[in-house]
Structure formats: structure tokens, C-alpha cells
Motif scaffolding. Structure first.
Motif, short mmCIF file in Angstrom:
data_model
loop_
_atom_site.label_atom_id
_atom_site.label_comp_id
_atom_site.label_asym_id
_atom_site.label_seq_id
_atom_site.Cartn_x
_atom_site.Cartn_y
_atom_site.Cartn_z
N VAL A 281 10.10 35.79 56.15
CA VAL A 281 9.75 35.34 54.92
C VAL A 281 8.39 34.31 55.32
O VAL A 281 7.57 34.14 54.69
CB VAL A 281 10.71 34.55 54.31
N LYS A 282 8.51 33.56 56.59
CA LYS A 282 7.52 32.68 57.05
C LYS A 282 6.35 33.26 57.36
O LYS A 282 5.25 32.85 56.66
CB LYS A 282 7.91 32.04 58.27
N ILE A 283 6.39 34.48 57.83
CA ILE A 283 4.98 35.22 58.22
C ILE A 283 4.13 35.69 56.92
O ILE A 283 2.92 35.52 56.77
CB ILE A 283 5.03 36.27 59.01
N GLY A 284 4.79 35.93 55.92
CA GLY A 284 4.52 36.53 54.57
C GLY A 284 3.98 35.21 53.86
O GLY A 284 2.74 35.34 53.32
N ASP B 2 2.90 32.58 55.22
CA ASP B 2 1.68 32.04 56.01
C ASP B 2 0.48 33.05 55.67
O ASP B 2 -0.67 32.36 55.64
CB ASP B 2 2.00 32.07 57.54
N LEU B 3 0.64 34.38 55.59
CA LEU B 3 -0.49 35.10 55.20
C LEU B 3 -0.91 34.80 53.75
O LEU B 3 -2.07 35.10 53.72
CB LEU B 3 0.00 36.49 55.48
N ARG B 4 -0.13 34.46 52.83
CA ARG B 4 -0.48 34.26 51.49
C ARG B 4 -1.39 32.74 51.39
O ARG B 4 -2.28 32.90 50.82
CB ARG B 4 0.75 33.62 50.49
N ILE B 5 -1.04 31.88 52.32
CA ILE B 5 -1.82 30.72 52.46
C ILE B 5 -3.22 31.04 53.07
O ILE B 5 -3.97 30.62 52.73
CB ILE B 5 -1.07 29.76 53.33
N ALA B 6 -3.21 31.90 54.23
CA ALA B 6 -4.56 32.36 54.81
C ALA B 6 -5.44 33.03 53.76
O ALA B 6 -6.57 32.87 53.70
CB ALA B 6 -4.10 33.04 55.74
N ARG B 7 -4.65 33.94 52.94
CA ARG B 7 -5.45 34.54 51.82
C ARG B 7 -5.96 33.66 50.91
O ARG B 7 -7.26 33.61 50.50
CB ARG B 7 -4.71 35.65 51.23
N GLU B 8 -5.37 32.67 50.33
CA GLU B 8 -5.66 31.78 49.32
C GLU B 8 -6.78 30.62 49.92
O GLU B 8 -7.62 30.34 49.26
CB GLU B 8 -4.35 30.82 48.88
#
Length: 86
Positions: free
Chosen positions: A1-4, A6-12
Motif C-alpha cells: 500500500v505504501k509504495i502505491g 508514494d507513487l501517487r504522491i510522486a505523480r501528483e
């Protein structure tokens, strides 16, 4: 869950919309959403592509590095210790 997440935050943080990020990844928006929510059925290639787009693929390559496997190291030390006491 954390990596997903974190990747959402990176995208945003990069100002990327779901649709454009998914297109750049070669995946669908629903798959990207599932990855960002931590769905365990999403393939590693989707995560690897997202990490590549975020410029973080180097960390992915080190994920299974034996040098960082503390559980295996603990087990190995225990085996050596048992042999010494026998």
C-alpha cells in the motif's frame, strides 16, 4: 500500500493527471488507480514503469539485494552459532 501511495504522491507532485500518467506507462487508468491504492494483483512491471517515470528505478533494482536481507543474516548467524556449540 505504501509504495502505491508514494507513487501517487510522486505523480501528483509532477502535476500529472491519471490519464496522461497511465498513457505514458502504457497501462489503463483503472490499473494505475489500483496500483496507487496498493492492490496486490497489480504486476511488478506496472510499479517498475511508474518508478522509472518518477526517476526512482534505481531503488527498485536494490529491493532484493542480499546484503540488505536482515532475516537471512539473522538465520545464518543462528546456524553458525549452533555449529559452534555442538
Amino acid at each position: 500500500v505504501k509504495i502505491g501511495g508514494d507513487l501517487r504522491i510522486a505523480r501528483e507532485r509532477r502535476g500529472e493527471a491519471l490519464r496522461s500518467w497511465a498513457a505514458r506507462m502504457g497501462t489503463s487508468v483503472p490499473t494505475l488507480q489500483r496500483m496507487e491504492s496498493g492492490d496486490p494483483k497489480v504486476g511488478m512491471s506496472v510499479y517498475a514503469t511508474a518508478l522509472w517515470l518518477a526517476g526512482r528505478l534505481g531503488e527498485f533494482a536494490d529491493i532484493a539485494n542480499p546484503a540488505g536481507d536482515e532475516k537471512a543474516l539473522t538465520q545464518e548467524i543462528a546456524r553458525v552459532s549452533r555449529r559452534r556449540t555442538v
